[in-house]
Design an enzyme around this catalytic site. Sequence first.
Site, PDB file in Angstrom:
ATOM      1  N   PHE A 148      42.084  40.764  29.940  1.00 50.26           N
ATOM      2  CA  PHE A 148      41.091  41.470  30.777  1.00 50.26           C
ATOM      3  C   PHE A 148      41.516  41.545  32.243  1.00 50.26           C
ATOM      4  CE2 PHE A 148      39.848  36.976  30.469  1.00 50.26           C
ATOM      5  CZ  PHE A 148      39.792  36.620  31.826  1.00 50.26           C
ATOM      6  N   ARG A 187      28.605  25.588  43.532  1.00 51.92           N
ATOM      7  CA  ARG A 187      28.911  25.887  42.122  1.00 51.92           C
ATOM      8  C   ARG A 187      27.636  25.805  41.276  1.00 51.92           C
ATOM      9  NH1 ARG A 187      33.564  28.289  39.870  1.00 51.92           N
ATOM     10  NH2 ARG A 187      33.476  27.011  37.998  1.00 51.92           N
ATOM     11  N   TYR A 243      43.468  34.709  41.512  1.00 58.22           N
ATOM     12  CA  TYR A 243      43.191  34.564  40.083  1.00 58.22           C
ATOM     13  C   TYR A 243      44.479  34.326  39.301  1.00 58.22           C
ATOM     14  CZ  TYR A 243      38.272  35.999  40.679  1.00 58.22           C
ATOM     15  OH  TYR A 243      36.938  36.082  41.024  1.00 58.22           O
ATOM     16  N   ARG A 270      23.961  33.808  39.323  1.00 63.81           N
ATOM     17  CA  ARG A 270      24.393  34.639  38.185  1.00 63.81           C
ATOM     18  C   ARG A 270      23.274  34.761  37.156  1.00 63.81           C
ATOM     19  NH1 ARG A 270      30.403  31.818  37.724  1.00 63.81           N
ATOM     20  NH2 ARG A 270      31.502  33.204  39.169  1.00 63.81           N
ATOM     21  N   HIS A 291      31.837  34.645  43.570  1.00 61.72           N
ATOM     22  CA  HIS A 291      32.861  33.631  43.309  1.00 61.72           C
ATOM     23  C   HIS A 291      32.515  32.397  44.132  1.00 61.72           C
ATOM     24  CE1 HIS A 291      36.706  31.532  43.086  1.00 61.72           C
ATOM     25  NE2 HIS A 291      36.567  31.327  44.390  1.00 61.72           N
ATOM     26  N   THR A 350      29.967  31.000  34.277  1.00 63.91           N
ATOM     27  CA  THR A 350      30.779  32.216  34.488  1.00 63.91           C
ATOM     28  C   THR A 350      30.136  33.437  33.839  1.00 63.91           C
ATOM     29  OG1 THR A 350      32.763  30.823  34.528  1.00 63.91           O
ATOM     30  CG2 THR A 350      33.093  33.189  34.160  1.00 63.91           C
TER      31      THR A 350
HETATM   32  N1  UDP Z   1      36.462  36.565  33.967  1.00 61.12           N
HETATM   33  C1  UDP Z   1      36.378  37.604  33.045  1.00 61.12           C
HETATM   34  N2  UDP Z   1      36.436  37.294  31.699  1.00 61.12           N
HETATM   35  C2  UDP Z   1      36.594  36.007  31.261  1.00 61.12           C
HETATM   36  C3  UDP Z   1      36.718  34.965  32.209  1.00 61.12           C
HETATM   37  C4  UDP Z   1      36.632  35.269  33.554  1.00 61.12           C
HETATM   38  O1  UDP Z   1      36.246  38.753  33.425  1.00 61.12           O
HETATM   39  O2  UDP Z   1      36.659  35.783  30.039  1.00 61.12           O
HETATM   40  C5  UDP Z   1      36.373  36.870  35.403  1.00 61.12           C
HETATM   41  C6  UDP Z   1      34.980  36.584  35.967  1.00 61.12           C
HETATM   42  O3  UDP Z   1      34.683  37.563  36.958  1.00 61.12           O
HETATM   43  C7  UDP Z   1      35.171  35.212  36.593  1.00 61.12           C
HETATM   44  C8  UDP Z   1      36.603  35.308  37.119  1.00 61.12           C
HETATM   45  O4  UDP Z   1      37.298  36.064  36.134  1.00 61.12           O
HETATM   46  O5  UDP Z   1      34.224  34.932  37.612  1.00 61.12           O
HETATM   47  C9  UDP Z   1      37.282  33.978  37.337  1.00 61.12           C
HETATM   48  O6  UDP Z   1      37.234  33.234  36.156  1.00 61.12           O
HETATM   49  P1  UDP Z   1      36.947  31.662  36.159  1.00 61.12           P
HETATM   50  O7  UDP Z   1      37.238  31.171  34.776  1.00 61.12           O
HETATM   51  O8  UDP Z   1      37.674  31.045  37.301  1.00 61.12           O
HETATM   52  O9  UDP Z   1      35.360  31.596  36.354  1.00 61.12           O
HETATM   53  P2  UDP Z   1      34.444  31.209  37.629  1.00 61.12           P
HETATM   54  O10 UDP Z   1      35.125  30.069  38.344  1.00 61.12           O
HETATM   55  O11 UDP Z   1      34.321  32.453  38.484  1.00 61.12           O
HETATM   56  O12 UDP Z   1      33.115  30.818  37.031  1.00 61.12           O
HETATM   57 MG    MG Z   2      37.103  29.956  38.980  1.00 65.24          MG
END
Ligand code: UDP
Ligand code: MG
Length: 155
Positions: A57, A85, A49, A102, A115, A91
């Site tokens: 956060f 995806r 990450y 989700r 993920h 997300t």
């Molecule tokens: N996340 C979070 N707050 C946010 C954005 C992301 O807690 O505002 C967490 C969430 O668990 C997410 C992960 O960080 O799945 C990775 O973020 P990303 O933007 O890569 O989203 P994803 O690819 O998982 O949809």
């Molecule tokens: Mg991501």
Amino acid sequence: METTLVIIKPSAVQRELIGLIVNRFEKKGLVIAGMKMMQLTEEILREHYAHLVDRPFFHFLLKSMMATPVVVMAVKGVNAVEVVRGMTGATNSRKAVPGTIRGDYGMSGQENIVHASDSPENAVIELARFFRPEEIFDYMPLVTPALYEPDELKM
Ligand code: UDP
Ligand code: MG
């Protein structure tokens, strides 16, 4: 064929959704090419990450992702990155449409069940982060000819 990384997050492990999530990918027609349980560490999460380490956060995300072991999966199929995806959904689970993982099982932006790699390039990098080469198996299930038209199997 593409292979992508899926992580069944602690939010799903706590809620005893592991089998159900694996089953959704299998039923879709994707191949489980690798799968194991592991405890994530701060070190691997800071790498995984990296795009989020400066967000306010981030410490909550670290805690959340280390709350239980996770299940990491290498999921294979034609256009697997995009297909997975799509199955994962937005997300924020509250905004993810019903029918996505989700959208069906989550209520949170952070505790969002799975993920999934977001591009073929990142899938290669992320699979190498969580799997040794010999942990990803090169087999195709017997049902494969029923899943694809012959030309699609060359993709
Ligand atoms: N996340 C979070 N707050 C946010 C954005 C992301 O807690 O505002 C967490 C969430 O668990 C997410 C992960 O960080 O799945 C990775 O973020 P990303 O933007 O890569 O989203 P994803 O690819 O998982 O949809
Ligand atoms: Mg991501």
